[in-house]
Design an enzyme around this catalytic site. Structure first.
Site, short mmCIF file in Angstrom:
data_model
loop_
_atom_site.label_atom_id
_atom_site.label_comp_id
_atom_site.label_asym_id
_atom_site.label_seq_id
_atom_site.Cartn_x
_atom_site.Cartn_y
_atom_site.Cartn_z
N ASP A 204 0.76 -1.18 -0.04
CA ASP A 204 0.02 0.01 0.01
C ASP A 204 0.70 1.38 0.08
O ASP A 204 2.02 1.34 0.87
CB ASP A 204 -0.90 -0.02 1.31
CG ASP A 204 -2.12 1.06 1.37
OD1 ASP A 204 -2.89 1.17 0.34
OD2 ASP A 204 -1.93 1.96 2.18
N GLU A 258 1.94 -0.09 -4.77
CA GLU A 258 1.22 0.95 -5.04
C GLU A 258 1.74 2.28 -5.03
O GLU A 258 2.28 2.61 -3.91
CB GLU A 258 -0.22 1.22 -4.17
CG GLU A 258 -1.19 2.07 -4.55
CD GLU A 258 -2.12 2.60 -3.57
OE1 GLU A 258 -3.14 2.95 -3.73
OE2 GLU A 258 -1.85 2.54 -2.46
O1 TEU Z 1 -4.94 4.07 -1.42
C1 TEU Z 1 -4.01 5.32 -1.42
C2 TEU Z 1 -4.62 6.29 -2.32
O2 TEU Z 1 -4.06 7.04 -2.89
C3 TEU Z 1 -5.94 6.32 -2.36
O3 TEU Z 1 -6.43 6.57 -1.20
C4 TEU Z 1 -6.73 7.31 -3.35
O4 TEU Z 1 -6.39 8.27 -3.42
C5 TEU Z 1 -8.28 7.49 -3.06
O5 TEU Z 1 -8.73 6.31 -2.61
C6 TEU Z 1 -8.97 7.95 -4.23
O6 TEU Z 1 -10.22 8.02 -3.64
C7 TEU Z 1 -4.41 3.19 -0.59
C8 TEU Z 1 -5.48 1.97 -0.29
O7 TEU Z 1 -5.79 1.39 -1.56
C9 TEU Z 1 -6.79 2.89 0.06
O8 TEU Z 1 -7.90 1.80 0.23
C10 TEU Z 1 -6.54 3.25 1.43
O9 TEU Z 1 -7.55 3.78 1.94
C11 TEU Z 1 -5.27 3.89 1.51
O10 TEU Z 1 -4.24 3.56 0.82
C12 TEU Z 1 -4.79 4.16 2.90
O11 TEU Z 1 -4.18 3.04 3.32
#
Ligand code: TEU
Length: 516
Positions: A204, A258
Site C-alpha cells: 500500500d 502502489e
Molecule cells: O490508497 C491510496 C490512495 O492514494 C487512495 O487513497 C486514493 O487516493 C483514494 O482512494 C482516491 O479516492 C491506498 C488504499 O488503496 C486505500 O484503500 C487506502 O484507504 C489508503 O491507501 C490508505 O491506506
C-alpha cells in the site's frame, strides 16, 4: 525475455478480492476467509493465476482494514489464522498463488506500537511515529493536508502536547521509516506471512516509506496532497532491502507496489535498476483516470509501454476498491466488454478487480448507508452470486450485507452468466484461456500503432506468433486498417466483416498474414 525464463508474475493474471464483499460463510453480512475458500472453484474457473486480498489483518476498520492494529493477526471478522492456512492450502492445491496487502506507511491508532508511542515523550517507541511540537501560533507543525477529509495531516495529542503525522485519517498514524527499529519490525511482518506460504504482497502507498521523520513544509500544491508528492531516494534504498528479504524465500515472492506518483517514468523507477532490485511490479494508475477516448488510451498505453520497456514490465489496471468501477465510469456494457479484450491482450500483468468479470457497476449507496469516509462504498458493493434478490438483500448472501448490491446485480449475477454464451463472464473466461494457451499474449512484444481516429490498434508478436487488437472508441463503426490481415479470434461486440462496431474490441489472429 523468452517465454520459459519469464518469472511467474509476468505470466500471471491477478484477481483482487475485497474480502468484506466477496462471500460470507457465517451469515454476519460481511465476507470472510471461509467464504473465499468456498468460492475457490469459481476463482479457478476464471483462469486467473493469483489472488490479492485487500487487508485481512486485525483492524478497528476506520479505513476498512487499511488501518492495521496487528500485522500478524487475522481480524476475527474474517476468520482465524487456521482459516488463513486453509485458504493458502486450498488455493495452492488449485495452482493459484496468494498475495496479501501490506500496509507499511501507517498503522491504526489502536496498534500497540502507537499506544506505547503516544504514552510519553520518553517512551522507547516514541520515535516509531512522527511527533512534532505545534508552531508557536498553535498551527500544525507543517502545511501538509491529509487525504480524504481535507484536514491537516497532524493531530494534536493532549497527553504529551505534541502532534503526530497522518497522511490519511487521524486513525492512521504514519510510521517513522527513518527509525531502523521500525524497518526491522516491518520486515518481520513480511517474514511472518512468507513463512506461512504466501506468494507475495501488494504494498500500500509504498513510495511513502521514503519518508521518515524528515518532514518539512512543501510548496502549496504538493502540501495539498502529499501522498502524490513524496518521492525520495530513501524509498528506493528501503525497497532494495525489502527485495533482498523477499529474494531469500524459495516461493519467488512478488511485491507489487502502489506507487501513487504521476510524473512520466516515476512509477517504473520503483522497479529499480536494472529491473531486479526493488519492486517486481509497480501499479501505474494513468489508465484508471482515462476517459473513453482513443487518443487518451493511445497516449497512456504508449507511454506505459515505453516507460516499462525491457527489462521492466508493466501492470494494467482499470478498476480497484478505491474508485468507481470502469463499467460505471465508461457507462455501458459494450465498453466494459471491450475493456476485457484490451486488458487481457496487453503486454502487462493484468490486475482484475473481482466483479469486473461480471460487468458489475457501482452500487447506489443511500446517504444512510454510507460507511467510507472517502466516498468509495459504491465500488465495494458485495458480489451477487445469484440473480434473485433486491438492492439490499439476497443475491446468494444469507444476510443483508454491509453495503447494498451493485445496480446491475440481478442481470449480472454469477448464476445469470455462468455457462451462458455471450455473457461478459464467458468472454473473460475465453480471454484468460487464450492468454494461457497463446504465449504471445503473455510475453510477446507489443507495438502500439500511431493514432488513427477513433481506432486504437496494437500488435503483439513473437518469433512464431502474432495477433492484433483493434478497439473502436468512437460512436460509429470503423473499418479495419487495410494492412490487418487475419481472422477474428474474439470480438467483444457485434460488428461485421472487417468492421469494428462502436465500442467494440477485436482480437485478430494475424500470424498467417505476418511478414516472414
Ligand atoms: O490508497 C491510496 C490512495 O492514494 C487512495 O487513497 C486514493 O487516493 C483514494 O482512494 C482516491 O479516492 C491506498 C488504499 O488503496 C486505500 O484503500 C487506502 O484507504 C489508503 O491507501 C490508505 O491506506
Amino acid at each position: 525475455m523468452g517465454d520459459e525464463e519469464a518469472p511467474w508474475w509476468r505470466h500471471a493474471i491477478v484477481y483482487q478480492i475485497y474480502p468484506r464483499s466477496f462471500a460470507d460463510s457465517n451469515g454476519d453480512g460481511v465476507g470472510d476467509l471461509r467464504g473465499i475458500i468456498e468460492r475457490v472453484p469459481y476463482i479457478a474457473s476464471l483462469g486467473v493465476d493469483a489472488v490479492w486480498l485487500s487487508p485481512i489483518f486485525l483492524s478497528p476498520m476506520a479505513d476498512f482494514g487499511y488501518d492495521v492494529a496487528g500485522y500478524t493477526e487475522v481480524d476475527p471478522l474474517f476468520g482465524s489464522l487456521g482459516d488463513f492456512d486453509d485458504l493458502v492450502a486450498t488455493l495452492h492445491d488449485r495452482g493459484l498463488r496468494l498475495l496479501l496487502d501490506w500496509v507499511p506507511n501507517h498503522t491504526s491508532d489502536q496498534h500497540p506500537w502507537f499506544a506505547e508511542s503516544r504514552s510519553s515523550l520518553d517512551n522507547p517507541k516514541r520515535d516509531w511515529y512522527v511527533w512534532r511540537d505545534q508552531q508557536a501560533d498553535g498551527s500544525p507543525p507543517t502545511n501538509w493536508t491529509a487525504t480524504f477529509k481535507n484536514v491537516p495531516a497532524w493531530t494534536h495529542d493532549a497527553l504529551t502536547d505534541q502532534s503526530y503525522l497522518h497522511l490519511f485519517l487521524a486513525e492512521q498514524p504514519d510510521l517513522n521509516w527513518s527509525n531502523p527499529e521500525v524497518e526491522a519490525a516491518m520486515h518481520d511482518t513480511l517474514r511472518f506471512w512468507l513463512d506461512r506460504g504466501v506468494d507475495g504482497f501488494r504494498a500500500d502507498v509504498v513510495h511513502l516509506i521514503g519518508k521518515g521523520d524528515d518532514v518539512e513544509d512543501l510548496p502549496d500544491d504538493q502540501a495539498a496532497l502529499p501522498i502524490i508528492s513524496v518521492d525520495r531516494a530513501e524509498g528506493h534504498e528501503r525497497l532494495r532491502r525489502i527485495r533482498a528479504l523477499l529474494d531469500t524465500y524459495p516461493q519467488e515472492p512478488m511485491m507489487v507496489g502502489e506507487v501513487n506518483l504521476f510524473e512520466p517514468g516515476v512509477t517504473a523507477s520503483y522497479l529499480g535498476e536494472p529491473g531486479s532490485d526493488e519492486l517486481h511490479l509497480s501499479f501505474d494508475f494513468r489508465p484508471i483516470y482515462l476517459r473513453w477516448d482513443a487518443a487518451a488510451f493511445h497516449d497512456a498505453i504508449d507511454a506505459i509501454q515505453r516507460e516499462f520497456a525491457e527489462p521492466h514490465w508493466p501492470t494494467w489496471v482499470l478498476s480497484n476498491h478505491d474508485l468507481s468501477r470502469h463499467a460505471s465510469r465508461f457507462g455501458s456494457d459494450a465498453r466494459a466488454r471491450a475493456c476485457a479484450v484490451l486488458s487481457l491482450c496487453m503486454r502487462a500483468t493484468p490486475f482484475l478487480y473481482a466483479g469486473e468479470e461480471l460487468g458489475l457497476t457501482d452500487a447506489v449507496v443511500p446517504d444512510d448507508r454510507v460507511v467510507d469516509p472517502a466516498g468509495r462504498d459504491g465500488c465495494r458493493a458485495p458480489i451477487p452470486w445469484a440473480a434473485a434478490g433486491t438492492p439490499e438483500e439476497g443475491h446468494g448472501w444469507s444476510t443483508r450485507p454491509w453495503l447494498p448490491f451493485p445496480s446491475n446485480a440481478a442481470t449480472n449475477a454469477v448464476d445469470a452468466q455462468d455457462g451462458v454464451a455471450g455473457s461478459i463472464l464467458e468472454l473473460y473466461r475465453r480471454l484468460t484461456e487464450l492468454r494461457r494457451s497463446r504465449a504471445v499474449l503473455r510475453v510477446g512484444a507489443m507495438h502500439v500503432a500511431p493514432r488513427q481516429g477513433s481506432l486504437l490498434r496494437f500488435d503483439r508478436s513473437s518469433e512464431t506468433d502474432r495477433v492484433t487488437v483493434l478497439v473502436n472508441f468512437g460512436p460509429t463503426p470503423a473499418a479495419w486498417p487495410d494492412d490487418v490481415v487475419g481472422e477474428v479470434v474474439v470480438r467483444s461486440g457485434d460488428g461485421g466483416d472487417r468492421i469494428v462496431a462502436a465500442d467494440e474490441a477485436l482480437l485478430i489472429d494475424t500470424a498467417a498474414g505476418a511478414p516472414d
